[in-house]
Write a protein that holds these residues in place. Structure first.
Motif, PDB file in Angstrom:
ATOM      1  N   GLU A  57      10.934  22.900  70.309  1.00 58.44           N
ATOM      2  CA  GLU A  57       9.572  22.576  70.723  1.00 58.44           C
ATOM      3  C   GLU A  57       9.487  22.495  72.244  1.00 58.44           C
ATOM      4  O   GLU A  57       8.518  22.958  72.861  1.00 58.44           O
ATOM      5  CB  GLU A  57       9.137  21.248  70.108  1.00 58.44           C
ATOM      6  N   ALA A  97       9.531  25.952  73.602  1.00 57.47           N
ATOM      7  CA  ALA A  97       8.268  26.654  73.346  1.00 57.47           C
ATOM      8  C   ALA A  97       7.209  26.259  74.368  1.00 57.47           C
ATOM      9  O   ALA A  97       6.425  27.107  74.822  1.00 57.47           O
ATOM     10  CB  ALA A  97       7.781  26.363  71.929  1.00 57.47           C
ATOM     11  N   LEU A 157       6.859  28.921  69.206  1.00 57.28           N
ATOM     12  CA  LEU A 157       7.876  28.267  68.381  1.00 57.28           C
ATOM     13  C   LEU A 157       8.405  29.218  67.313  1.00 57.28           C
ATOM     14  O   LEU A 157       9.612  29.314  67.085  1.00 57.28           O
ATOM     15  CB  LEU A 157       7.279  27.017  67.730  1.00 57.28           C
TER      16      LEU A 157
END
Length: 543
Positions: free
Chosen positions: A432, A435, A414
């Motif tokens: 998110e 990631a 992230l």
């Protein structure tokens, strides 16, 4: 998050118009809720004493206790900002109706029923707001700052709402005190209706109706750290329910402040919350939310016990301000832990589960208040209520400390994505998701990560080490940690225009083509940044 950068996220939040409107509506709704509740509690106390006040508070929270997990699923089925707008508008109408019943000297049963219905509608406020906040935030720091701003708004609402309620009770009568909060709720509805949710909200989970409605509790089984946090917040809201009723009795019978003192004592909690939100932001500097949460839980209860030990009016106001300060820190740390430890698609429902637990424990606390006073006396009841939380905090401290490491978001990936200009405009929810899609890779010195002329299937970010970009065998630039490459082949749908060769041991993170394109092309700002980056790269010397 570094301490030196703490002011920057808060400043950034102030420039995020959607979050500003969300928090404005939240603050207005909190103020209206407490002004309305002060009027209702005084009405109930006048009608039937402490037992009636406790019954009204219990009834108002029982309907949310049952309905919260089901109501929260509405936020995933429909546009959450529209859900907020409709709920605020409906609550405004109901508040006006309740006041008109008082004007007409209607039966108390109708007033109590209206309080229960308003409590059920109010249950959607927190889960929808807290689920929306990550979707509007653009970084973890902004999320923490957004939670701190929400806590500030709650403190301001708890300060202003009861104070206005007390002024109106003293100067205009109980009917106006009950009706007036509808103005703030109407304003909140207008603000919520103007929120624009950026691209990237994930699809809601599929499944049967019951499974979908109870998805928040299901998530707590698979993410036990979140379940523990919600359980501990349940202890706090139990004491909060006790305190809501005990404040009425303490103001009239123990502290000599009279009926109007109910609003001032609640306002002291709000005033402490304003300070607490700023303290909470500073406390997030180390990134260790667990110990902060435990300390705040203990600090929430201890001042209440001290009021029972030393029942002096001015001292009680100071102690309740400390309760408000602890409440803000508890909210920021607890809500951020929840947002970090449950999947994005289930956040609204997990906060719905939290709201249900909080409502049930608040109702139980309100219900227990009268018997507790009968058994221990008013001062003894305050000591018992306040002493519970420090004990619970001490027992759970070690387990809470471990929740800092239970995040489902890969923080290193992230952080790397946040440093890439292509992804800077994207919301935290989208980043998110990216990631979690990244795949780590390691390359030896001299190994090609990508080769000129081959098809592009991923975007890469350097995690550690250094690499050289070459075109036709000639070096054109160097890459280091945090640098990204590979976007031209993906965005232009063409073969790789350059090779990237590891200078030494190299760590990379690969983002698959589909996830990259969906995120970048789905955001107009990211798409413009990407187009400019491609143009700059293709026009650079050596091409």
């Amino acid at each position: 998050m570094e301490r030196a950068s703490l002011v920057a996220p808060i400043r950034e939040v102030s420039r995020n118009g959607a979050i500003v409107r969300l928090q404005g509506a939240w603050t207005l709704a909190i103020a209206a809720e407490w002004a309305f509740l002060v009027g209702l509690l005084v009405y109930a106390y006048d009608a039937g004493g402490i037992a009636a006040a406790g019954a009204l508070s219990t009834l108002r929270m029982l309907t949310p206790a049952v309905g919260a997990p089901f109501a929260a699923s509405i936020a995933d089925r429909f546009s959450p900002h529209r859900v907020l707008a409709i709920v605020y508008a409906m609550r405004a109408v109901l508040v006006v109706g309740t006041g008109l019943v008082l004007v007409a000297d209607g039966p108390p049963a109708v007033v109590f029923a209206a309080a229960a219905i308003e409590g059920l509608l109010a249950v959607l406020k927190r889960p929808t707001t807290m689920a929306l906040l990550p979707a509007l935030s653009r970084s973890p720091a902004e999320l923490v700052a957004g939670n701190a701003v929400a806590s500030t708004g709650e403190g301001l609402g708890v300060l202003v709402g009861p104070a206005i309620g007390s002024f109106l009770l003293a100067g205009a009568g109980i009917e106006i005190a009950v009706i007036a909060p509808s103005v703030a709720l109407a304003a909140a509805a207008i603000l919520a209706a103007t929120i624009a949710v950026p691209h990237g909200r994930p699809p809601r989970p599929s499944g049967g109706a019951i499974r979908e409605l109870l998805g928040g509790f299901g998530a707590l089984r698979t993410h036990p750290a979140s379940g523990m946090i919600i359980g501990l917040i349940g202890f706090q809201t139990f004491v909060r329910g006790l305190l809501t009723v005990l404040i009425v009795a303490a103001s009239v019978d123990l502290l000599g402040l009279g009926r109007e003192g109910v609003g001032w004592l609640n306002a002291a909690i709000g005033g402490g919350g304003l300070v607490g939100a700023a303290v909470a932001t500073l406390g997030m500097g180390s990134g260790m939310l667990g110990p902060t949460f435990s300390l705040a839980l203990a600090a929430w209860g201890l001042p209440i016990a001290l009021i029972g030990v030393a029942p002096v009016a001015w001292f009680a106001v100071v102690l309740l301000a400390v309760v408000g300060l602890a409440n803000a820190i508890l909210d920021v740390s607890g809500f951020t832990l929840l947002q970090r430890t449950v999947p994005t698609a289930l956040r609204a429902r997990v906060f719905g589960a939290l709201e249900g637990v909080a409502a049930l424990t608040f109702a139980l606390g309100s219900l227990v208040a009268a018997p507790l006073i009968a058994a221990l006396g008013l001062a003894g009841a305050l000591v018992a209520a306040g002493g519970l939380l420090p004990v619970v905090a001490a027992i759970s401290a070690a387990a809470v400390r471990r929740t800092d490491h239970a995040s489902i978001v890969p923080h290193r990936e992230l952080a790397l994505l946040r440093g890439v200009p292509l992804f800077a405009p994207l919301t935290l929810v989208v980043v998110e998701r990216l990631a979690r899609a990244m795949v780590a890779g390691r390359h030896a010195a001299g190994e090609s990560v990508v080769s000129q002329g081959e098809a592009g299937d991923a975007y890469f970010v350097v995690g550690d080490g250094r690499a050289t970009v070459t075109i036709d065998g000639e070096p054109v630039r160097e890459l280091g940690p945090g640098d990204g490459f590979g976007e031209i082949a993906l965005l232009e749908d063409r073969p790789r225009t350059a090779s990237v060769v590891a200078d030494g041991p190299l760590e990379t993170f690969a983002l698959p083509r589909e996830a990259f394109l969906e995120a970048v092309t789905g955001s107009p700002v990211s798409a413009r940044v990407a187009a400019q980056l491609v143009a700059d790269r293709l026009s650079a010397p050596g091409r």
